[in-house]
Write an enzyme that holds these catalytic residues in place. Structure first.
Site, PDB file in Angstrom:
ATOM      1  N   ASN A  33      -3.430   8.834   4.977  1.00  0.00           N
ATOM      2  CA  ASN A  33      -2.375   8.152   5.464  1.00  0.00           C
ATOM      3  C   ASN A  33      -2.423   7.607   7.014  1.00  0.00           C
ATOM      4  OD1 ASN A  33      -0.421   8.537   3.355  1.00  0.00           O
ATOM      5  ND2 ASN A  33       0.228  10.206   3.904  1.00  0.00           N
ATOM      6  N   THR A  41      -9.475 -15.625   1.329  1.00  0.00           N
ATOM      7  CA  THR A  41      -7.952 -15.815   1.325  1.00  0.00           C
ATOM      8  C   THR A  41      -7.118 -14.693   1.607  1.00  0.00           C
ATOM      9  OG1 THR A  41      -7.757 -15.726  -1.171  1.00  0.00           O
ATOM     10  CG2 THR A  41      -7.755 -17.982  -0.284  1.00  0.00           C
ATOM     11  N   ASP A  45      -3.667 -13.745  -4.502  1.00  0.00           N
ATOM     12  CA  ASP A  45      -4.157 -14.548  -5.440  1.00  0.00           C
ATOM     13  C   ASP A  45      -5.145 -13.682  -6.196  1.00  0.00           C
ATOM     14  OD1 ASP A  45      -6.193 -14.379  -3.706  1.00  0.00           O
ATOM     15  OD2 ASP A  45      -5.983 -16.548  -3.234  1.00  0.00           O
ATOM     16  N   GLY A  79       4.463  11.512  -7.615  1.00  0.00           N
ATOM     17  CA  GLY A  79       5.187  10.576  -8.361  1.00  0.00           C
ATOM     18  C   GLY A  79       5.962   9.422  -7.343  1.00  0.00           C
ATOM     19  N   SER A 119       8.713  10.552  -1.338  1.00  0.00           N
ATOM     20  CA  SER A 119       7.988  11.450  -0.594  1.00  0.00           C
ATOM     21  C   SER A 119       7.408  10.959   0.645  1.00  0.00           C
ATOM     22  CB  SER A 119       7.549  12.530  -1.396  1.00  0.00           C
ATOM     23  OG  SER A 119       6.569  12.308  -2.183  1.00  0.00           O
ATOM     24  N   ASP A 129       8.750   8.812  -5.525  1.00  0.00           N
ATOM     25  CA  ASP A 129       9.844   9.429  -5.305  1.00  0.00           C
ATOM     26  C   ASP A 129      10.317   9.413  -3.828  1.00  0.00           C
ATOM     27  OD1 ASP A 129       8.008  11.104  -4.075  1.00  0.00           O
ATOM     28  OD2 ASP A 129       8.431  12.848  -5.034  1.00  0.00           O
ATOM     29  N   HIS A 188      -6.254  -5.459  -3.145  1.00  0.00           N
ATOM     30  CA  HIS A 188      -7.015  -5.818  -2.024  1.00  0.00           C
ATOM     31  C   HIS A 188      -7.321  -7.167  -1.809  1.00  0.00           C
ATOM     32  CE1 HIS A 188      -8.599  -1.334  -2.285  1.00  0.00           C
ATOM     33  NE2 HIS A 188      -7.352  -1.275  -1.870  1.00  0.00           N
ATOM     34  N   VAL A 199       1.131  10.399  -5.232  1.00  0.00           N
ATOM     35  CA  VAL A 199       1.333  11.783  -4.668  1.00  0.00           C
ATOM     36  C   VAL A 199       2.560  12.368  -5.085  1.00  0.00           C
ATOM     37  CG1 VAL A 199       0.925  13.315  -2.686  1.00  0.00           C
ATOM     38  CG2 VAL A 199      -0.328  11.226  -2.769  1.00  0.00           C
ATOM     39  N   ARG A 207       1.087  -1.303   0.076  1.00  0.00           N
ATOM     40  CA  ARG A 207       0.031  -0.034  -0.024  1.00  0.00           C
ATOM     41  C   ARG A 207       0.936   1.299  -0.127  1.00  0.00           C
ATOM     42  NH1 ARG A 207      -4.258   2.427   4.379  1.00  0.00           N
ATOM     43  NH2 ARG A 207      -5.559   3.559   2.911  1.00  0.00           N
ATOM     44  N   HIS A 257       0.433   4.769  -2.526  1.00  0.00           N
ATOM     45  CA  HIS A 257       0.480   6.098  -1.847  1.00  0.00           C
ATOM     46  C   HIS A 257       1.467   6.991  -2.274  1.00  0.00           C
ATOM     47  CE1 HIS A 257      -3.026   6.004   1.242  1.00  0.00           C
ATOM     48  NE2 HIS A 257      -3.211   4.857   0.517  1.00  0.00           N
ATOM     49  N   ASP A 258       2.810   6.487  -2.247  1.00  0.00           N
ATOM     50  CA  ASP A 258       3.836   7.250  -2.508  1.00  0.00           C
ATOM     51  C   ASP A 258       3.867   7.507  -4.088  1.00  0.00           C
ATOM     52  OD1 ASP A 258       6.365   8.527  -2.536  1.00  0.00           O
ATOM     53  OD2 ASP A 258       7.562   6.795  -3.164  1.00  0.00           O
TER      54      ASP A 258
HETATM   55  C1  HEM Z   1      -8.623   2.255  -6.618  1.00  0.00           C
HETATM   56  C2  HEM Z   1      -8.308   3.056  -5.573  1.00  0.00           C
HETATM   57  C3  HEM Z   1      -8.155   2.752  -4.325  1.00  0.00           C
HETATM   58  C4  HEM Z   1      -8.724   3.197  -3.039  1.00  0.00           C
HETATM   59  C5  HEM Z   1      -9.685   3.989  -3.217  1.00  0.00           C
HETATM   60  C6  HEM Z   1      -8.102   2.304  -1.987  1.00  0.00           C
HETATM   61  C7  HEM Z   1      -8.683   2.547  -0.568  1.00  0.00           C
HETATM   62  C8  HEM Z   1      -7.946   1.585   0.493  1.00  0.00           C
HETATM   63  C9  HEM Z   1      -8.332   1.725   1.795  1.00  0.00           C
HETATM   64  C10 HEM Z   1      -9.480   2.783   2.375  1.00  0.00           C
HETATM   65  C11 HEM Z   1      -7.815   0.871   2.734  1.00  0.00           C
HETATM   66  C12 HEM Z   1      -8.080   0.473   4.127  1.00  0.00           C
HETATM   67  C13 HEM Z   1      -7.630   1.442   4.904  1.00  0.00           C
HETATM   68  C14 HEM Z   1      -7.838   1.138   6.405  1.00  0.00           C
HETATM   69  O1  HEM Z   1      -9.107   1.376   6.729  1.00  0.00           O
HETATM   70  O2  HEM Z   1      -7.323   0.624   7.218  1.00  0.00           O
HETATM   71  C15 HEM Z   1      -6.961   0.301   1.651  1.00  0.00           C
HETATM   72  C16 HEM Z   1      -5.958  -0.809   2.052  1.00  0.00           C
HETATM   73  C17 HEM Z   1      -5.448  -1.467   1.120  1.00  0.00           C
HETATM   74  N1  HEM Z   1      -4.978  -1.169  -0.155  1.00  0.00           N
HETATM   75 FE1  HEM Z   1      -6.189   0.226  -1.272  1.00  0.00          FE
HETATM   76  N2  HEM Z   1      -7.180   1.556  -2.527  1.00  0.00           N
HETATM   77  C18 HEM Z   1      -7.243   1.571  -3.880  1.00  0.00           C
HETATM   78  C19 HEM Z   1      -5.888   1.281  -4.780  1.00  0.00           C
HETATM   79  C20 HEM Z   1      -4.952   0.536  -4.072  1.00  0.00           C
HETATM   80  C21 HEM Z   1      -3.798  -0.042  -5.181  1.00  0.00           C
HETATM   81  C22 HEM Z   1      -3.745   0.226  -6.352  1.00  0.00           C
HETATM   82  C23 HEM Z   1      -3.024  -0.764  -4.133  1.00  0.00           C
HETATM   83  C24 HEM Z   1      -1.617  -1.295  -4.595  1.00  0.00           C
HETATM   84  C25 HEM Z   1      -1.322  -1.833  -5.704  1.00  0.00           C
HETATM   85  C26 HEM Z   1      -3.764  -0.903  -3.028  1.00  0.00           C
HETATM   86  C27 HEM Z   1      -3.214  -1.836  -1.990  1.00  0.00           C
HETATM   87  C28 HEM Z   1      -3.649  -1.873  -0.579  1.00  0.00           C
HETATM   88  C29 HEM Z   1      -3.359  -2.765   0.276  1.00  0.00           C
HETATM   89  C30 HEM Z   1      -2.181  -3.827   0.077  1.00  0.00           C
HETATM   90  C31 HEM Z   1      -4.368  -2.420   1.494  1.00  0.00           C
HETATM   91  C32 HEM Z   1      -4.025  -3.088   3.016  1.00  0.00           C
HETATM   92  C33 HEM Z   1      -3.200  -2.481   3.655  1.00  0.00           C
HETATM   93  C34 HEM Z   1      -2.866  -3.260   4.897  1.00  0.00           C
HETATM   94  O3  HEM Z   1      -3.331  -4.126   5.402  1.00  0.00           O
HETATM   95  O4  HEM Z   1      -2.034  -2.368   5.859  1.00  0.00           O
HETATM   96  N3  HEM Z   1      -4.926  -0.110  -3.009  1.00  0.00           N
HETATM   97  N4  HEM Z   1      -7.102   0.844   0.360  1.00  0.00           N
HETATM   98  C1  LIG Z   2       1.905   6.304   9.566  1.00  0.00           C
HETATM   99  C2  LIG Z   2       1.609   7.626   9.964  1.00  0.00           C
HETATM  100  O1  LIG Z   2       2.682   8.337   9.268  1.00  0.00           O
HETATM  101  N1  LIG Z   2       0.947   7.983  10.326  1.00  0.00           N
HETATM  102  C3  LIG Z   2       0.448   9.453  10.554  1.00  0.00           C
HETATM  103  C4  LIG Z   2      -0.464  10.027  10.171  1.00  0.00           C
HETATM  104  O2  LIG Z   2      -1.198  11.320  10.417  1.00  0.00           O
HETATM  105  C5  LIG Z   2      -1.325  11.015  11.987  1.00  0.00           C
HETATM  106  C6  LIG Z   2      -2.030  12.446  12.215  1.00  0.00           C
HETATM  107  O3  LIG Z   2      -1.567  13.479  11.760  1.00  0.00           O
HETATM  108  C7  LIG Z   2       0.225  10.897  12.615  1.00  0.00           C
HETATM  109  O4  LIG Z   2      -0.170  10.897  14.041  1.00  0.00           O
HETATM  110  C8  LIG Z   2       0.439   9.766  12.386  1.00  0.00           C
HETATM  111  O5  LIG Z   2       2.156   9.336  12.730  1.00  0.00           O
END
Ligand code: HEM
Ligand SMILES: CC(=O)N[C@H]1CO[C@H](CO)[C@@H](O)[C@@H]1O
Ligand SMILES: *[C@@H]1O[C@H](CO)[C@@H](O)[C@H](O)[C@H]1NC(C)=O
Ligand SMILES: *[C@@H]1O[C@H](CO)[C@@H](O)[C@H](O)[C@H]1NC(C)=O
Ligand SMILES: *[C@@H]1O[C@H](CO)[C@@H](O)[C@H](O)[C@H]1NC(C)=O
Ligand SMILES: *[C@@H]1O[C@H](CO)[C@@H](O)[C@H](O)[C@H]1NC(C)=O
Ligand SMILES: *[C@@H]1O[C@H](CO)[C@@H](O)[C@H](O)[C@H]1NC(C)=O
Ligand SMILES: *[C@@H]1O[C@H](CO)[C@@H](O)[C@H](O)[C@H]1NC(C)=O
Ligand SMILES: *[C@@H]1O[C@H](CO)[C@@H](O)[C@H](O)[C@H]1NC(C)=O
Ligand SMILES: *[C@@H]1O[C@H](CO)[C@@H](O)[C@H](O)[C@H]1NC(C)=O
Ligand SMILES: *[C@@H]1O[C@H](CO)[C@@H](O)[C@H](O)[C@H]1NC(C)=O
Ligand SMILES: *[C@@H]1O[C@H](CO)[C@@H](O)[C@H](O)[C@H]1NC(C)=O
Ligand SMILES: *[C@@H]1O[C@H](CO)[C@@H](O)[C@H](O)[C@H]1NC(C)=O
Length: 356
Positions: free
Chosen positions: A104, A254, A259, A85, A89, A87, A205, A83, A75, A79-80
């Site tokens: 974040n 799963t 997968d 690129g 950041s 890089d 996901h 926003v 993930r 996010h990197d």
């Molecule tokens: C299509 C737009 C996308 C949206 C709106 C989105 C949104 C989110 C949100 C809301 C979460 C859960 C955050 C939480 O409540 O803890 C999440 C988790 C995750 N996302 Fe996305 N996502 C998107 C695309 C992607 C892409 C492109 C990737 C990677 C290629 C990705 C990888 C992940 C992963 C692996 C998690 C689980 C993170 C964890 O368990 O720490 N997502 N995403």
């Molecule tokens: C992982 C991370 O950097 N989390 C930060 C997200 O923003 C909150 C609120 O500003 C910080 O307290 C977290 O450290």
């Protein structure tokens, strides 16, 4: 020297040759996507031959304690890259930066710590050579493969940003989980990713976790009719009201395996976010969901292609940017001290803090 001994020596020397040859990993899928200008497959072949294998073995050791860590790192790359690129950041720990914005707040501290620790290993092997942006891309690639997904080459040569974006910029660049399909398509298209990429990358996901906050719009005030009713009942029990922000698996079948299950789940209404379900509201993304659901081979190939494309969004190359010494600290700040520690990997905040 007898005949047998000569044979033995030959075997030894073949083994040595083979092990030397395999030190630089065969480039699988190198032809899948041409690198953008400034990036190359195997950029560190001579400047830091151990770069890719160090990332691989480090991720192996981090995931051996809990494979769930893979999702956090995958993930971070999304996010990197979205926003400003790919890089590095996002990695900068600053109270006014990308890390403080709303999307974040659910990134795992342990994932940032993993990147900082790999960087410190590479700084001792090859000081000043391997960028944080490359480490993140390679680490995410390893996390995909080591949680059951495909292996693919990633072009390298990214450089690190000299700055980071404001938290407001983060919000405009990352689509929210409540996004409809037109917002998702335009967001991805502004990064050079098309509908096939959008659907394939959403397949990430298939691993990881979510908080109730991220999908509560589908439970209240009314239950989204496109949400599978069995899942809706379970989620209502988990998240009875807005003061409970529990966590749950993104892939209900799963959860820790990379997968193509996400696509089958999607067709059955068993995905958590509006943004996941929305993929069925466009003929192009819907047909990608259907075909990736029915073929794991096609999923592996398309996901690899789309990840490589994502990993090349607006990269800094050549003499742009720099090579940060510590991923969580801008070079200009002068400090050499990582803001994350090994303890943060062992004590994953998703395990110890069930609510935000
Ligand atoms: C299509 C737009 C996308 C949206 C709106 C989105 C949104 C989110 C949100 C809301 C979460 C859960 C955050 C939480 O409540 O803890 C999440 C988790 C995750 N996302 Fe996305 N996502 C998107 C695309 C992607 C892409 C492109 C990737 C990677 C290629 C990705 C990888 C992940 C992963 C692996 C998690 C689980 C993170 C964890 O368990 O720490 N997502 N995403
Ligand atoms: C992982 C991370 O950097 N989390 C930060 C997200 O923003 C909150 C609120 O500003 C910080 O307290 C977290 O450290
Ligand atoms: C690095 O080595 C691999 C494997 O031999 C090769 O395919 C690739 O082109 C090389 N890259 C560079 C930049 O030298
Ligand atoms: C941005 O950060 C500032 C201070 O760091 C904070 O007050 C504000 O709420 C944040 N805004 C958003 C949209 O996250
Ligand atoms: C950023 O630094 C603060 C301490 O200044 C620390 O509490 C926090 O965990 C760090 N965040 C990350 C992602 O490392
Ligand atoms: C992971 O990558 C290796 C190559 O390094 C490959 O042999 C293996 O099949 C990949 N795993 C999966 C599940 O595809
Ligand atoms: C950061 O630097 C890049 C150039 O490297 C620039 O395009 C971008 O606007 C800068 N961002 C901020 C927030 O200053
Ligand atoms: C999609 O969401 C955007 C806001 O993000 C909104 O402007 C637009 O009207 C919505 N489109 C549809 C078809 O609902
Ligand atoms: C998306 O781009 C890929 C190439 O990167 C291409 O093969 C595919 O057909 C495109 N899909 C759509 C829906 O345009
Ligand atoms: C709801 O999910 C179950 C599996 O959990 C599935 O068997 C069923 O077909 C789904 N319902 C619909 C309407 O897709
Ligand atoms: C898909 O479109 C239908 C009707 O156009 C709408 O009711 C539904 O809310 C949309 N679903 C998503 C997830 O955007
Ligand atoms: C980062 O800072 C270190 C220490 O000041 C310096 O040696 C290095 O050249 C800097 N890296 C770049 C590429 O600016
Ligand atoms: C792995 O970590 C996840 C989330 O961080 C947690 O829910 C799970 O219980 C952990 N598994 C083990 C075996 O420790």
């Amino acid at each position: 020297m007898g005949h047998n001994q000569v044979g033995f020596m030959t075997v030894i020397s073949i083994m040595i040759t083979v092990s030397c040859v395999t030190k630089v990993l065969p480039i699988q899928g190198q032809g899948l996507v041409p690198p953008v200008s400034g990036l190359k497959y195997g950029f560190y072949n001579s400047s830091c031959p151990s770069a890719e294998s160090t990332v691989k073995t480090s991720i192996q050791s981090f995931l051996s304690s809990n494979v769930s860590q893979a999702a956090g790192v995958i993930r971070l790359l999304f996010h990197d890259c979205f926003v400003q690129g790919c890089d590095g950041s996002l990695l900068v720990n600053d109270t006014n930066g990308e890390q403080t914005s709303i999307p974040n707040r659910t990134l795992r501290r342990s994932a940032f710590a993993i990147i900082d620790l790999i960087k410190s290993q590479l700084e001792s092997n090859c000081p000043g050579v391997v960028s944080c942006a490359d480490i993140l891309a390679l680490a995410a690639r390893e996390c995909v493969n080591q949680s059951g997904g495909p292996f693919f080459q990633i072009p390298t040569g990214r450089r690190d940003s000299l700055n980071f974006s404001s938290n407001a910029t983060v919000l405009t660049n990352l689509p929210a989980p409540t996004s409809n399909i037109s917002r998702l398509i335009s967001s991805f298209s502004s990064k050079g990713l098309n509908q096939t990429d959008l659907a394939a990358l959403s397949g990430a996901h298939t691993v990881g976790l979510s908080h109730c906050n991220s999908f509560s719009n589908r439970l209240r005030p009314t239950v989204d009719p496109t949400l599978n009713s069995t899942l809706a009942t379970k989620l209502q029990q988990l998240c009875p009201n807005s003061s409970i922000n529990a966590i749950t698996n993104l892939d209900i079948v799963t959860p820790n395996t990379f997968d193509n299950q996400y696509f089958t789940n999607n067709l059955e209404g068993n995905v958590l976010f509006t943004s996941d379900a929305a993929l069925l509201n466009d003929t192009q993304t819907k047909s990608t969901v259907q075909s990736l659901s029915s073929s794991s081979t096609q999923f592996s190939k398309q996901f690899s292609i789309s990840m490589i494309k994502m990993s090349m969004i607006s990269v800094l190359t050549g003499s742009a940017g720099n090579i940060r010494r510590v991923c969580s600290v801008l070079n200009a700040t002068g400090s050499n001290v990582a803001t994350t520690t090994l303890a943060e990997i062992i004590i994953d905040e998703f395990m110890e803090i069930p609510t935000l």
